[in-house]
Design a protein around this motif. Sequence first.
Motif, PDB file in Angstrom:
ATOM      1  N   GLN A  30      17.381  -5.121 -33.440  1.00 49.38           N
ATOM      2  CA  GLN A  30      17.848  -3.764 -33.726  1.00 49.38           C
ATOM      3  C   GLN A  30      16.678  -2.771 -33.714  1.00 49.38           C
ATOM      4  O   GLN A  30      16.830  -1.636 -33.296  1.00 49.38           O
ATOM      5  CB  GLN A  30      18.547  -3.730 -35.094  1.00 49.38           C
ATOM      6  N   GLY A  31      15.519  -3.224 -34.161  1.00 48.06           N
ATOM      7  CA  GLY A  31      14.356  -2.336 -34.231  1.00 48.06           C
ATOM      8  C   GLY A  31      13.465  -2.370 -33.008  1.00 48.06           C
ATOM      9  O   GLY A  31      12.420  -1.718 -32.985  1.00 48.06           O
ATOM     10  N   GLY A  33      11.392  -1.708 -29.911  1.00 51.08           N
ATOM     11  CA  GLY A  33      10.931  -0.474 -29.286  1.00 51.08           C
ATOM     12  C   GLY A  33      10.793   0.695 -30.241  1.00 51.08           C
ATOM     13  O   GLY A  33      10.429   1.793 -29.814  1.00 51.08           O
ATOM     14  N   ARG A  34      11.053   0.472 -31.512  1.00 54.84           N
ATOM     15  CA  ARG A  34      10.934   1.554 -32.494  1.00 54.84           C
ATOM     16  C   ARG A  34       9.641   1.395 -33.273  1.00 54.84           C
ATOM     17  O   ARG A  34       9.361   0.327 -33.803  1.00 54.84           O
ATOM     18  CB  ARG A  34      12.115   1.543 -33.451  1.00 54.84           C
ATOM     19  N   LYS A  35       8.887   2.459 -33.345  1.00 54.89           N
ATOM     20  CA  LYS A  35       7.606   2.420 -34.051  1.00 54.89           C
ATOM     21  C   LYS A  35       7.846   2.138 -35.536  1.00 54.89           C
ATOM     22  O   LYS A  35       8.707   2.739 -36.168  1.00 54.89           O
ATOM     23  CB  LYS A  35       6.910   3.768 -33.880  1.00 54.89           C
ATOM     24  N   SER A  37       9.066  -0.537 -36.945  1.00 61.11           N
ATOM     25  CA  SER A  37      10.192  -1.390 -37.335  1.00 61.11           C
ATOM     26  C   SER A  37       9.722  -2.732 -37.902  1.00 61.11           C
ATOM     27  O   SER A  37      10.328  -3.253 -38.830  1.00 61.11           O
ATOM     28  CB  SER A  37      11.160  -1.600 -36.175  1.00 61.11           C
ATOM     29  N   THR A  40       8.794  -2.100 -41.438  1.00 57.59           N
ATOM     30  CA  THR A  40      10.006  -1.856 -42.212  1.00 57.59           C
ATOM     31  C   THR A  40      10.708  -3.170 -42.544  1.00 57.59           C
ATOM     32  O   THR A  40      11.110  -3.393 -43.682  1.00 57.59           O
ATOM     33  CB  THR A  40      10.961  -0.942 -41.412  1.00 57.59           C
ATOM     34  N   GLU A  98      21.164   2.219 -23.481  1.00 56.78           N
ATOM     35  CA  GLU A  98      19.981   2.886 -24.034  1.00 56.78           C
ATOM     36  C   GLU A  98      20.381   3.937 -25.060  1.00 56.78           C
ATOM     37  O   GLU A  98      19.754   4.078 -26.107  1.00 56.78           O
ATOM     38  CB  GLU A  98      19.151   3.553 -22.924  1.00 56.78           C
ATOM     39  N   ALA A 102      19.630   4.069 -29.155  1.00 55.06           N
ATOM     40  CA  ALA A 102      18.975   5.220 -29.788  1.00 55.06           C
ATOM     41  C   ALA A 102      19.785   5.743 -30.963  1.00 55.06           C
ATOM     42  O   ALA A 102      19.238   6.099 -32.006  1.00 55.06           O
ATOM     43  CB  ALA A 102      18.759   6.333 -28.760  1.00 55.06           C
ATOM     44  N   GLY A 105      19.762   3.518 -34.379  1.00 53.87           N
ATOM     45  CA  GLY A 105      18.608   3.591 -35.270  1.00 53.87           C
ATOM     46  C   GLY A 105      18.108   2.202 -35.614  1.00 53.87           C
ATOM     47  O   GLY A 105      18.773   1.206 -35.375  1.00 53.87           O
ATOM     48  N   GLY A 106      16.920   2.161 -36.155  1.00 48.55           N
ATOM     49  CA  GLY A 106      16.330   0.878 -36.534  1.00 48.55           C
ATOM     50  C   GLY A 106      16.740   0.478 -37.939  1.00 48.55           C
ATOM     51  O   GLY A 106      17.372   1.240 -38.655  1.00 48.55           O
ATOM     52  N   LYS A 108      16.526  -0.256 -41.886  1.00 50.36           N
ATOM     53  CA  LYS A 108      15.924   0.461 -43.012  1.00 50.36           C
ATOM     54  C   LYS A 108      15.425  -0.556 -44.045  1.00 50.36           C
ATOM     55  O   LYS A 108      16.004  -1.627 -44.187  1.00 50.36           O
ATOM     56  CB  LYS A 108      16.947   1.382 -43.680  1.00 50.36           C
TER      57      LYS A 108
END
Length: 198
Positions: A30-31, A33-35, A37, A40, A98, A102, A105-106, A108
């Motif tokens: 889920q995370g 490619g997300r900075k 993650s 987190t 894609e 987006a 979201g990643g 939490k």
Amino acid sequence: MNLGIIGQAVGLFAVTNIDDVLVLALFFAQGAGRKGSTRTICMGQYLGFAAILAVAGAAAFGATFLPGYAIPYLGLLPLALGIKAAVQAWQHRNDPEEERAAKAGGPKVLEVAMVTFANGGDNIGVYVPVFATAGIGGMTVYAIVFLALVGVWIAAGRHLATHPVITRTLSRWGHILLPVVLIGIGLLILIRGGAFGL
């Protein structure tokens, strides 16, 4: 440190947390490619597991912050998060892959922590008698080993999520698998614990 206790702690952790690797892999997918993650997910996993240890440790010394009858109701946490993720997946079912990723979201920190804690509700029941008989020294060894193994589990979940075949599968089906797994975990906790007379 007593090697016997360390070996027992490793075995106990592995047996009681085997399902966490799959959940962690889904969170990492889920995370992807997300900075931030990875940080987190790590923070959430450690926060949730520290809460499990705190409750189990306190209960081993007779302080019950969480009565035994309440533990099965922890299943409501992953169930609610799974339903929320399912609703989001349904609302964005026709979006391109894609765009859907987006919008999703990643993960939490608190979501990861709540799922970890709820999924570890049965761990508390196993850890309490072990901690009570191990004494403070033994309980400290268990806690240190468990916390070290949380890092190993995080690495295993991340590795699993980045394996090429699994990455393709999770990128294509992760938005469906995450709610299914969370709802399944929630229902399993509720049913196994006899919540609501189930």
